[in-house]
Design a protein around this motif. Structure first.
Motif, PDB file in Angstrom:
ATOM      1  N   ASP A 216       0.069  -1.496   7.602  1.00 19.72           N
ATOM      2  CA  ASP A 216       1.384  -2.290   7.637  1.00 19.72           C
ATOM      3  C   ASP A 216       2.331  -1.729   6.541  1.00 19.72           C
ATOM      4  OD1 ASP A 216       0.109  -3.699   9.882  1.00 19.72           O
ATOM      5  OD2 ASP A 216      -0.415  -5.351   8.254  1.00 19.72           O
ATOM      6  N   VAL A 217       3.620  -1.687   6.765  1.00 16.83           N
ATOM      7  CA  VAL A 217       4.647  -1.427   6.090  1.00 16.83           C
ATOM      8  C   VAL A 217       5.297  -2.691   5.739  1.00 16.83           C
ATOM      9  CG1 VAL A 217       6.658  -0.449   5.452  1.00 16.83           C
ATOM     10  CG2 VAL A 217       4.933   0.794   7.065  1.00 16.83           C
TER      11      VAL A 217
ATOM     12  N   LEU B  21       3.412   1.821 -10.255  1.00 14.22           N
ATOM     13  CA  LEU B  21       3.008   1.304  -8.834  1.00 14.22           C
ATOM     14  C   LEU B  21       2.090   2.488  -8.111  1.00 14.22           C
ATOM     15  CD1 LEU B  21       5.916  -0.442  -7.267  1.00 14.22           C
ATOM     16  CD2 LEU B  21       3.609  -1.704  -8.996  1.00 14.22           C
ATOM     17  N   ARG B  22       2.436   3.488  -8.079  1.00  9.02           N
ATOM     18  CA  ARG B  22       1.759   4.366  -7.639  1.00  9.02           C
ATOM     19  C   ARG B  22       0.292   4.700  -8.392  1.00  9.02           C
ATOM     20  NH1 ARG B  22       3.005   7.313  -3.012  1.00  9.02           N
ATOM     21  NH2 ARG B  22       4.960   6.389  -3.249  1.00  9.02           N
ATOM     22  N   VAL B  23      -0.724   4.794  -7.738  1.00 10.00           N
ATOM     23  CA  VAL B  23      -1.883   5.014  -8.467  1.00 10.00           C
ATOM     24  C   VAL B  23      -2.109   6.708  -8.825  1.00 10.00           C
ATOM     25  CG1 VAL B  23      -2.934   3.026  -7.753  1.00 10.00           C
ATOM     26  CG2 VAL B  23      -3.349   5.151  -6.442  1.00 10.00           C
ATOM     27  N   ASP B  24      -2.673   7.288  -9.769  1.00  4.20           N
ATOM     28  CA  ASP B  24      -3.114   8.478  -9.962  1.00  4.20           C
ATOM     29  C   ASP B  24      -3.789   9.188  -8.953  1.00  4.20           C
ATOM     30  OD1 ASP B  24      -1.223   8.527 -12.157  1.00  4.20           O
ATOM     31  OD2 ASP B  24      -2.761   8.122 -13.730  1.00  4.20           O
ATOM     32  N   ASP B  25      -4.893   8.733  -8.549  1.00  8.83           N
ATOM     33  CA  ASP B  25      -5.816   9.388  -8.025  1.00  8.83           C
ATOM     34  C   ASP B  25      -6.113   8.023  -6.578  1.00  8.83           C
ATOM     35  OD1 ASP B  25      -7.869  10.593  -6.604  1.00  8.83           O
ATOM     36  OD2 ASP B  25      -9.102  10.835  -8.502  1.00  8.83           O
ATOM     37  N   PRO B  26      -5.458   8.238  -5.504  1.00  3.91           N
ATOM     38  CA  PRO B  26      -5.823   7.357  -4.547  1.00  3.91           C
ATOM     39  C   PRO B  26      -7.154   7.487  -3.878  1.00  3.91           C
ATOM     40  CG  PRO B  26      -3.652   8.471  -4.161  1.00  3.91           C
ATOM     41  CD  PRO B  26      -4.229   9.222  -5.333  1.00  3.91           C
ATOM     42  N   GLN B  27      -7.821   8.615  -4.066  1.00  2.00           N
ATOM     43  CA  GLN B  27      -9.136   8.721  -3.266  1.00  2.00           C
ATOM     44  C   GLN B  27     -10.283   7.923  -4.232  1.00  2.00           C
ATOM     45  OE1 GLN B  27      -9.866  10.357  -0.490  1.00  2.00           O
ATOM     46  NE2 GLN B  27     -11.802   9.328  -0.591  1.00  2.00           N
ATOM     47  N   GLU B  28      -9.915   7.959  -5.606  1.00  2.00           N
ATOM     48  CA  GLU B  28     -10.946   7.184  -6.291  1.00  2.00           C
ATOM     49  C   GLU B  28     -11.059   5.719  -6.027  1.00  2.00           C
ATOM     50  OE1 GLU B  28     -10.718   5.586 -11.023  1.00  2.00           O
ATOM     51  OE2 GLU B  28      -9.896   7.602 -10.588  1.00  2.00           O
ATOM     52  N   PHE B  29      -9.625   5.024  -5.746  1.00  2.00           N
ATOM     53  CA  PHE B  29      -9.551   3.786  -5.003  1.00  2.00           C
ATOM     54  C   PHE B  29     -10.106   3.678  -3.821  1.00  2.00           C
ATOM     55  CE2 PHE B  29      -6.642   3.875  -8.705  1.00  2.00           C
ATOM     56  CZ  PHE B  29      -6.363   2.568  -8.861  1.00  2.00           C
TER      57      PHE B  29
ATOM     58  N   SER C 142       0.843  -1.101   0.129  1.00  2.00           N
ATOM     59  CA  SER C 142       0.027  -0.093   0.026  1.00  2.00           C
ATOM     60  C   SER C 142       0.893   1.377   0.042  1.00  2.00           C
ATOM     61  CB  SER C 142      -0.736  -0.025   1.241  1.00  2.00           C
ATOM     62  OG  SER C 142      -1.989  -1.178   1.145  1.00  2.00           O
ATOM     63  N   THR C 143       2.011   1.197   0.515  1.00  2.00           N
ATOM     64  CA  THR C 143       2.866   2.330   0.651  1.00  2.00           C
ATOM     65  C   THR C 143       3.490   2.653  -0.833  1.00  2.00           C
ATOM     66  OG1 THR C 143       3.782   1.832   2.936  1.00  2.00           O
ATOM     67  CG2 THR C 143       4.961   3.332   1.486  1.00  2.00           C
ATOM     68  N   ALA C 144       3.638   1.619  -1.412  1.00  2.00           N
ATOM     69  CA  ALA C 144       4.117   1.965  -2.891  1.00  2.00           C
ATOM     70  C   ALA C 144       3.041   2.276  -3.709  1.00  2.00           C
ATOM     71  CB  ALA C 144       4.741   0.582  -3.355  1.00  2.00           C
ATOM     72  N   TYR C 145       2.009   1.816  -3.567  1.00  2.00           N
ATOM     73  CA  TYR C 145       0.656   2.303  -4.453  1.00  2.00           C
ATOM     74  C   TYR C 145       0.105   3.728  -4.051  1.00  2.00           C
ATOM     75  CZ  TYR C 145       0.661  -3.032  -4.384  1.00  2.00           C
ATOM     76  OH  TYR C 145       1.204  -4.214  -4.302  1.00  2.00           O
ATOM     77  N   GLY C 146       0.473   4.282  -2.901  1.00  2.00           N
ATOM     78  CA  GLY C 146      -0.194   5.539  -2.613  1.00  2.00           C
ATOM     79  C   GLY C 146      -1.539   5.265  -1.980  1.00  2.00           C
ATOM     80  N   LEU C 147      -1.643   4.077  -1.433  1.00  2.00           N
ATOM     81  CA  LEU C 147      -3.023   3.733  -0.788  1.00  2.00           C
ATOM     82  C   LEU C 147      -2.797   3.540   0.759  1.00  2.00           C
ATOM     83  CD1 LEU C 147      -4.434   1.273  -3.533  1.00  2.00           C
ATOM     84  CD2 LEU C 147      -4.985   3.773  -3.167  1.00  2.00           C
TER      85      LEU C 147
END
Length: 246
Positions: free
Chosen positions: A26-27, A166-174, A15-20
């Motif tokens: 957890d890391v 890996l990092r998503v453009d719009d975390p809020q959308e997810f 999740s850290t890498a995805y920006g989520l």
């Protein structure tokens, strides 16, 4: 946490890498290591994976990681596509592996792996985490939904471009999608159907089969680097240098 020697590449994934990630997430750490070459010639193979919790860390032996990456396993694959700032261990051999990362990819395996994992997430949504309390069930359902959407999006990008972001453009959308699905798990079905159709219609940038040559050559360099002759001068088969058996 036990010490694993000869770590070649390691970083923060998940999740850290995805920006989520959110407060309390957890890391997760993932990496690969090289077993001493002489240990590969004994009666028993060395351990191929070391997994710990608190902290969450998975380390795969170099050959096992290559096999996973050649199958386009999404978790293994992301190790060589991390943003630079998320690597905690980088060695010259690790950098060499990153330089040949596209050789592990193939169209059918990317499609099957990423869509396959997404389908697994959808089945978990349908299970609804029975036996959990309502808040725990909702949080787990939302998490599975976020990862379903991420796997679909990342898989299609990899399939059509040959690159992985890996990092998503719009975390809020997810996060919003996760909450919608937590309220009604069937809301995930249209997204899954849409991505299935997108894969069918897309033109891939990937070959039909991976190129195993660079992985094989890299593993040979790893084995040579971590080969230490026995103190008495014998090689891995116990014969003196220069001695030949016919």
């Amino acid at each position: 946490m036990s010490t694993v020697e000869n770590v070649l590449l390691s970083g923060i994934v998940g999740s850290t890498a995805y920006g989520l990630a959110h407060a309390g997430s957890d890391v997760d750490r993932l990496g690969l290591f090289a077993a001493p070459t002489v240990e590969l010639h004994g009666l028993r193979r060395p351990k191929e994976s070391h997994v710990t919790t608190a902290p969450d860390r998975t380390l795969h032996e170099a050959a096992k990681w290559c096999r996973l990456a050649l199958s386009c396993n999404p978790t293994a694959t992301e190790l060589v596509w991390l943003p630079d700032e998320l690597y905690e261990v980088r060695t010259p051999l690790g950098d060499e592996l990153m330089a040949v990362r596209t050789s592990f990819l193939s169209a059918g395996r990317v499609r099957d792996a990423y869509l396959g994992y997404a389908v697994q997430q959808f089945r978990r949504l349908q299970g609804r985490g029975e036996g959990e309390d309502a808040p725990g069930r909702r949080a787990r359902t939302a998490k599975h939904a976020r990862h379903l959407k991420r796997l679909c999006a990342q898989g299609l990008e990899l399939y059509t471009t040959g690159r992985l972001t890996l990092r998503v453009d719009d975390p809020q959308e997810f996060h919003d999608f996760g909450e919608r699905v937590a309220a009604d798990p069937t809301a995930a079905q249209p997204l899954l159907d849409r991505y299935r159709a997108a894969f069918e219609e897309a033109r891939t940038a990937l070959p039909d089969a991976p190129d195993e040559g660079p992985a094989e050559a890299w593993l040979h360099r790893v084995r040579a680097h971590f080969f230490t002759p026995c103190p008495d001068g014998t090689g891995p088969r116990g014969r003196s240098a220069g001695q030949q058996f016919w």
